[in-house]
Write a protein that holds these residues in place. Structure first.
Motif, PDB file in Angstrom:
ATOM      1  N   ASN A  61      -5.397   0.358  -3.388  1.00  0.00           N
ATOM      2  CA  ASN A  61      -3.941   0.332  -3.266  1.00  0.00           C
ATOM      3  C   ASN A  61      -3.361   1.653  -3.753  1.00  0.00           C
ATOM      4  OD1 ASN A  61      -3.791  -2.466  -2.403  1.00  0.00           O
ATOM      5  ND2 ASN A  61      -4.460  -2.917  -4.468  1.00  0.00           N
ATOM      6  N   PHE A  62      -2.392   2.166  -2.998  1.00  0.00           N
ATOM      7  CA  PHE A  62      -1.739   3.431  -3.308  1.00  0.00           C
ATOM      8  C   PHE A  62      -0.256   3.155  -3.529  1.00  0.00           C
ATOM      9  CE2 PHE A  62      -5.433   4.231  -0.783  1.00  0.00           C
ATOM     10  CZ  PHE A  62      -5.995   5.373  -1.307  1.00  0.00           C
ATOM     11  N   TYR A  63       0.224   3.437  -4.717  1.00  0.00           N
ATOM     12  CA  TYR A  63       1.627   3.207  -5.057  1.00  0.00           C
ATOM     13  C   TYR A  63       2.333   4.551  -5.185  1.00  0.00           C
ATOM     14  CZ  TYR A  63       0.266  -1.562  -5.989  1.00  0.00           C
ATOM     15  OH  TYR A  63      -0.206  -2.844  -5.851  1.00  0.00           O
ATOM     16  N   GLY A  66       5.818   3.612  -7.562  1.00  0.00           N
ATOM     17  CA  GLY A  66       5.852   2.178  -7.828  1.00  0.00           C
ATOM     18  C   GLY A  66       5.873   1.277  -6.611  1.00  0.00           C
ATOM     19  N   GLU A  67       5.934   1.841  -5.403  1.00  0.00           N
ATOM     20  CA  GLU A  67       5.977   1.019  -4.193  1.00  0.00           C
ATOM     21  C   GLU A  67       4.693   1.208  -3.393  1.00  0.00           C
ATOM     22  OE1 GLU A  67       8.811   0.161  -0.318  1.00  0.00           O
ATOM     23  OE2 GLU A  67       9.428   1.638  -1.789  1.00  0.00           O
ATOM     24  N   GLU A  68       4.065   0.096  -3.000  1.00  0.00           N
ATOM     25  CA  GLU A  68       2.812   0.152  -2.263  1.00  0.00           C
ATOM     26  C   GLU A  68       3.035   0.865  -0.932  1.00  0.00           C
ATOM     27  OE1 GLU A  68      -1.029  -0.312  -1.026  1.00  0.00           O
ATOM     28  OE2 GLU A  68       0.596  -0.972   0.233  1.00  0.00           O
ATOM     29  N   ARG A  70       1.564   0.891   1.909  1.00  0.00           N
ATOM     30  CA  ARG A  70       1.407   0.159   3.169  1.00  0.00           C
ATOM     31  C   ARG A  70       2.703  -0.565   3.552  1.00  0.00           C
ATOM     32  NH1 ARG A  70      -3.587  -0.157   0.580  1.00  0.00           N
ATOM     33  NH2 ARG A  70      -5.310   0.648   1.816  1.00  0.00           N
ATOM     34  N   ARG A  71       3.581  -0.764   2.598  1.00  0.00           N
ATOM     35  CA  ARG A  71       4.895  -1.349   2.888  1.00  0.00           C
ATOM     36  C   ARG A  71       5.864  -0.283   3.374  1.00  0.00           C
ATOM     37  NH1 ARG A  71       5.758  -5.650  -2.012  1.00  0.00           N
ATOM     38  NH2 ARG A  71       3.820  -6.759  -1.630  1.00  0.00           N
ATOM     39  N   ARG A  72       5.442   0.946   3.266  1.00  0.00           N
ATOM     40  CA  ARG A  72       6.256   2.073   3.717  1.00  0.00           C
ATOM     41  C   ARG A  72       5.626   2.635   4.980  1.00  0.00           C
ATOM     42  NH1 ARG A  72       7.779   5.688  -1.351  1.00  0.00           N
ATOM     43  NH2 ARG A  72       9.132   6.590   0.202  1.00  0.00           N
ATOM     44  N   GLU A  73       5.116   3.845   4.930  1.00  0.00           N
ATOM     45  CA  GLU A  73       4.587   4.495   6.131  1.00  0.00           C
ATOM     46  C   GLU A  73       3.118   4.864   6.008  1.00  0.00           C
ATOM     47  OE1 GLU A  73       7.426   7.533   7.580  1.00  0.00           O
ATOM     48  OE2 GLU A  73       8.769   6.688   6.082  1.00  0.00           O
ATOM     49  N   GLY A  74       2.391   4.199   5.118  1.00  0.00           N
ATOM     50  CA  GLY A  74       0.966   4.483   4.962  1.00  0.00           C
ATOM     51  C   GLY A  74       0.729   5.921   4.561  1.00  0.00           C
ATOM     52  N   THR A  83       6.890  13.331  -7.531  1.00  0.00           N
ATOM     53  CA  THR A  83       6.495  11.966  -7.193  1.00  0.00           C
ATOM     54  C   THR A  83       5.257  11.592  -8.003  1.00  0.00           C
ATOM     55  OG1 THR A  83       7.361  12.036  -4.935  1.00  0.00           O
ATOM     56  CG2 THR A  83       5.556  10.510  -5.323  1.00  0.00           C
ATOM     57  N   GLU A  84       5.162  10.318  -8.356  1.00  0.00           N
ATOM     58  CA  GLU A  84       3.987   9.810  -9.059  1.00  0.00           C
ATOM     59  C   GLU A  84       3.256   8.848  -8.126  1.00  0.00           C
ATOM     60  OE1 GLU A  84       3.828   8.778 -13.460  1.00  0.00           O
ATOM     61  OE2 GLU A  84       3.955   6.816 -12.486  1.00  0.00           O
ATOM     62  N   VAL A  85       1.976   9.128  -7.893  1.00  0.00           N
ATOM     63  CA  VAL A  85       1.144   8.282  -7.045  1.00  0.00           C
ATOM     64  C   VAL A  85       0.084   7.644  -7.930  1.00  0.00           C
ATOM     65  CG1 VAL A  85      -0.476   8.224  -5.119  1.00  0.00           C
ATOM     66  CG2 VAL A  85       1.539   9.695  -5.001  1.00  0.00           C
ATOM     67  N   GLN A  86       0.057   6.331  -7.908  1.00  0.00           N
ATOM     68  CA  GLN A  86      -0.937   5.591  -8.685  1.00  0.00           C
ATOM     69  C   GLN A  86      -1.934   4.989  -7.714  1.00  0.00           C
ATOM     70  OE1 GLN A  86       0.747   2.535 -11.152  1.00  0.00           O
ATOM     71  NE2 GLN A  86      -1.002   2.550 -12.521  1.00  0.00           N
ATOM     72  N   ILE A  87      -3.223   5.167  -8.003  1.00  0.00           N
ATOM     73  CA  ILE A  87      -4.285   4.668  -7.135  1.00  0.00           C
ATOM     74  C   ILE A  87      -5.023   3.570  -7.899  1.00  0.00           C
ATOM     75  CG2 ILE A  87      -6.368   5.239  -5.864  1.00  0.00           C
ATOM     76  CD1 ILE A  87      -5.288   8.139  -5.723  1.00  0.00           C
TER      77      ILE A  87
END
Length: 94
Positions: A61-63, A66-68, A70-74, A83-87
């Protein structure tokens, strides 16, 4: 632009033991571009995040802030400066 990537313990060994990575990404900055930059620096980490066709692995999962993703544009999810990306790999078992 600088993007911060947060890694859990299970992925840190593939990134030199680091929990937090600061990655420079050019324009247009997308999650895919960030993953390309990570692949150059940490090839072993790349194999855990994307498959041979550069698609996101289903069990990771890639956030983005804070937002996953796949719910956005992959992989086309746009990133902005700082930006902060959490894997986070999925956890299964019983």
């Amino acid at each position: 632009m600088r993007i911060t990537v947060l890694l859990p313990g299970t992925l840190r060994e593939k990134a030199g033991g680091e929990a937090k990575l600061d990655v420079e990404v050019g324009e247009p900055a997308t999650l895919g571009a960030l993953l390309d930059a990570l692949a150059e620096r940490y090839p072993a980490l790349e194999r855990r995040l994307r498959d041979e066709q550069a698609r996101l692995r289903r069990y990771v999962n890639f956030y983005v802030d804070g937002e996953e993703c796949r719910r956005r544009e992959g992989t086309e999810t746009p990133l902005r400066a700082d930006t902060e990306v959490q894997i986070i790999p999925s956890v299964a078992g019983g």
